[in-house]
Design an enzyme around this catalytic site. Structure first.
Site, mmCIF file in Angstrom:
data_model
loop_
_atom_site.group_PDB
_atom_site.id
_atom_site.type_symbol
_atom_site.label_atom_id
_atom_site.label_comp_id
_atom_site.label_asym_id
_atom_site.label_seq_id
_atom_site.Cartn_x
_atom_site.Cartn_y
_atom_site.Cartn_z
ATOM 1 N N SER A 152 6.133 -7.418 4.610
ATOM 2 C CA SER A 152 4.635 -7.587 4.183
ATOM 3 C C SER A 152 4.233 -8.897 3.842
ATOM 4 C CB SER A 152 4.223 -6.760 3.344
ATOM 5 O OG SER A 152 4.892 -6.819 2.203
ATOM 6 N N HIS A 206 3.378 -1.524 7.612
ATOM 7 C CA HIS A 206 2.680 -2.719 8.657
ATOM 8 C C HIS A 206 3.255 -2.658 9.827
ATOM 9 C CE1 HIS A 206 0.597 -5.040 5.722
ATOM 10 N NE2 HIS A 206 1.595 -4.817 4.650
ATOM 11 N N LYS A 239 -3.820 1.021 6.417
ATOM 12 C CA LYS A 239 -3.686 -0.147 7.055
ATOM 13 C C LYS A 239 -4.500 -0.190 8.431
ATOM 14 C CE LYS A 239 0.142 -1.573 4.283
ATOM 15 N NZ LYS A 239 -0.601 -2.212 3.019
HETATM 16 N N1 PMP Z 1 4.932 -0.268 1.749
HETATM 17 C C1 PMP Z 1 4.628 -1.563 2.537
HETATM 18 C C2 PMP Z 1 5.910 -2.358 3.217
HETATM 19 C C3 PMP Z 1 3.494 -2.079 2.214
HETATM 20 O O1 PMP Z 1 3.207 -3.145 2.633
HETATM 21 C C4 PMP Z 1 2.618 -1.204 1.644
HETATM 22 C C5 PMP Z 1 1.213 -1.913 1.234
HETATM 23 N N2 PMP Z 1 0.992 -2.948 0.731
HETATM 24 C C6 PMP Z 1 2.797 0.044 1.177
HETATM 25 C C7 PMP Z 1 4.206 0.342 1.298
HETATM 26 C C8 PMP Z 1 1.838 0.772 0.394
HETATM 27 O O2 PMP Z 1 0.981 1.419 1.510
HETATM 28 P P1 PMP Z 1 -0.220 1.847 0.729
HETATM 29 O O3 PMP Z 1 -1.560 0.650 0.819
HETATM 30 O O4 PMP Z 1 -0.948 2.992 1.926
HETATM 31 O O5 PMP Z 1 -0.049 2.554 -0.474
#
Ligand code: PMP
Length: 406
Positions: free
Chosen positions: A193, A221, A252
């Site tokens: 991310s 992502h 996302k």
């Molecule tokens: N896993 C990863 C790799 C992420 O980048 C994120 C979001 N930052 C999440 C999980 C969490 O997802 P959510 O925003 O739906 O809680």
């Protein structure tokens, strides 16, 4: 009545410390919808900071689906899934996602974060070993912290190091001499991310198969970004049937909110019985579930969005590199512009904002102390003209602050 002592005074000291180290992040307030151009702190800006990869947050079809569900089911689900909070929309969304991902079954969670913190401690315990990439997301780390399983970390994307850990663990077994591990679980982000690089999934799967380990990929992502119509990294690499657990997010690219776990029916069944965020936190509003279902259809009906996303990503990255910026090892729309020093990153972001470009800085603890950066994400909704204006601002501010040569 005056209090002799404020027991929370240490918080003020911590905040002062963060500010002194340029690690304090004020919240930016948006007063318009998410989109290629939005209004942040009262200023109209080109947005390079959202995860709205496909521009679905404000898509009319998703909005209409949500409104219709509100009319029919109201605004809240009213209970946790296991009591009275499972509505037809939730089950249909899971069935649609299972087809989309070509898996037996899917279970949704309130977010990607709760998916990771729910799944990992449910399926691992003292008799197991978790092997995790060094740069995995915070929610994976928290999921591991909640598990009783011991864990080993392999250097970022290093399949050779992973293989060594796996063979060592498989041959030696549990450190307490209690025999072989019940489960060795390899966990990786599909797309990382903060750097935008892609996990070497084919190598990870091969190494895991050599010792009978399971593979868990967090595609937050990669959902909507990699694979056919955004089916994720397993689809991107043609690894269907060889990755045991896929986590995805609907927060996302799908433009709404929520997480999901895709895998076997047995996996879904045990999570329904045991995953704590599923058992103890209220389910999605039905309108969110309806909008997510529509997002899946739009992703299949409008492939131009993902094509546009990738075309713009390539152009934006190439231009930034030509200007002399360091975009690290990014291979996806997540494009970091690495500056190093936190104060410099915050100043860079602030000056860009004055020039009408919203590109947030990311500092410690989200990234290492000397790896402060701006973290940009190109979206399908940005036009060439938006990108050109953004690039002109990057060139101007970058040379003004000495980040690139004028
Ligand atoms: N896993 C990863 C790799 C992420 O980048 C994120 C979001 N930052 C999440 C999980 C969490 O997802 P959510 O925003 O739906 O809680």
């Amino acid at each position: 009545m005056t209090r002799a002592r404020n027991p929370l005074a240490f918080i003020d000291a911590e905040l002062d410390d963060l500010k002194a180290k340029h690690l304090y992040r004020p919240l930016r307030v948006m007063s318009a919808a998410q989109g290629p151009v939005t209004v942040v702190d009262g200023r109209e800006v080109i947005s390079l900071s959202s995860n709205d990869y496909l521009g679905l947050t404000h898509h009319p079809r998703l909005r209409d689906a949500a409104l219709q569900a509100i009319g029919e089911f109201g605004v809240g689900s009213g209970a946790v899934r296991t009591i009275a909070g499972t509505m037809a929309e939730h089950e249909q969304l899971e069935a649609d996602l299972a087809v989309f991902k070509s898996v037996e079954a899917v279970l949704t969670f309130q977010s990607g974060f709760t998916a990771n913190t729910g799944v990992i401690p449910t399926i691992t315990g003292e008799a197991d070993l978790i092997v995790s990439d060094a740069l995995n997301h915070a929610s994976i780390i928290d999921g591991m912290r909640l598990s009783k399983a011991p864990r080993k970390v392999f250097p970022h994307r290093d399949v050779a190091a992973l293989r060594e850990i796996l063979h060592d663990a498989a041959s030696k077994g549990r450190p307490d001499g209690a025999g072989p591990y019940r489960l060795i679980l390899v966990v990786t982000d599909g797309v990382f991310s903060m750097d935008g690089d892609i996990a070497p999934l084919p190598g990870i799967v091969e190494a895991a198969e050599e010792v009978g380990a399971a593979v868990y990929v967090d595609d937050a992502h990669a959902s909507g970004v990699l694979g056919r119509n955004g089916r994720g990294s397993v689809d991107h690499f043609g690894l269907h049937g060889r990755v045991d657990i896929q986590v995805g997010t609907m927060s996302k690219a799908m433009g709404v909110l929520g997480g999901y776990v895709a895998g076997s029916q047995a996996l879904r069944d045990i999570l329904v019985q045991r995953a704590r965020p599923f058992l103890f936190s209220t389910s999605h509003p039905p309108a969110d579930a309806a909008a997510c279902r529509e997002a899946i259809r739009v992703m299949d009906d409008e492939p131009w969005r993902i094509e546009r996303l990738w075309a713009s990503t390539k152009r934006f990255k190439a231009e930034l590199t030509r200007l002399g910026f360091d975009t690290g090892r990014s291979e996806t729309p997540i494009t970091p512009i690495i500056v190093g020093d936190s104060e410099a990153a915050i100043r860079f972001s602030g000056r860009l904002f004055e020039e009408g470009v919203f590109a947030t800085s990311v500092v410690f603890p989200t990234v290492a102390l000397d790896q402060a950066r701006l973290r940009t994400i190109v979206t399908a909704a940005l036009t060439d003209e938006h990108l050109d204006r953004a690039l002109a601002a990057f060139a101007k501010v970058g040379s003004e602050l000495g980040i690139i040569q004028a």
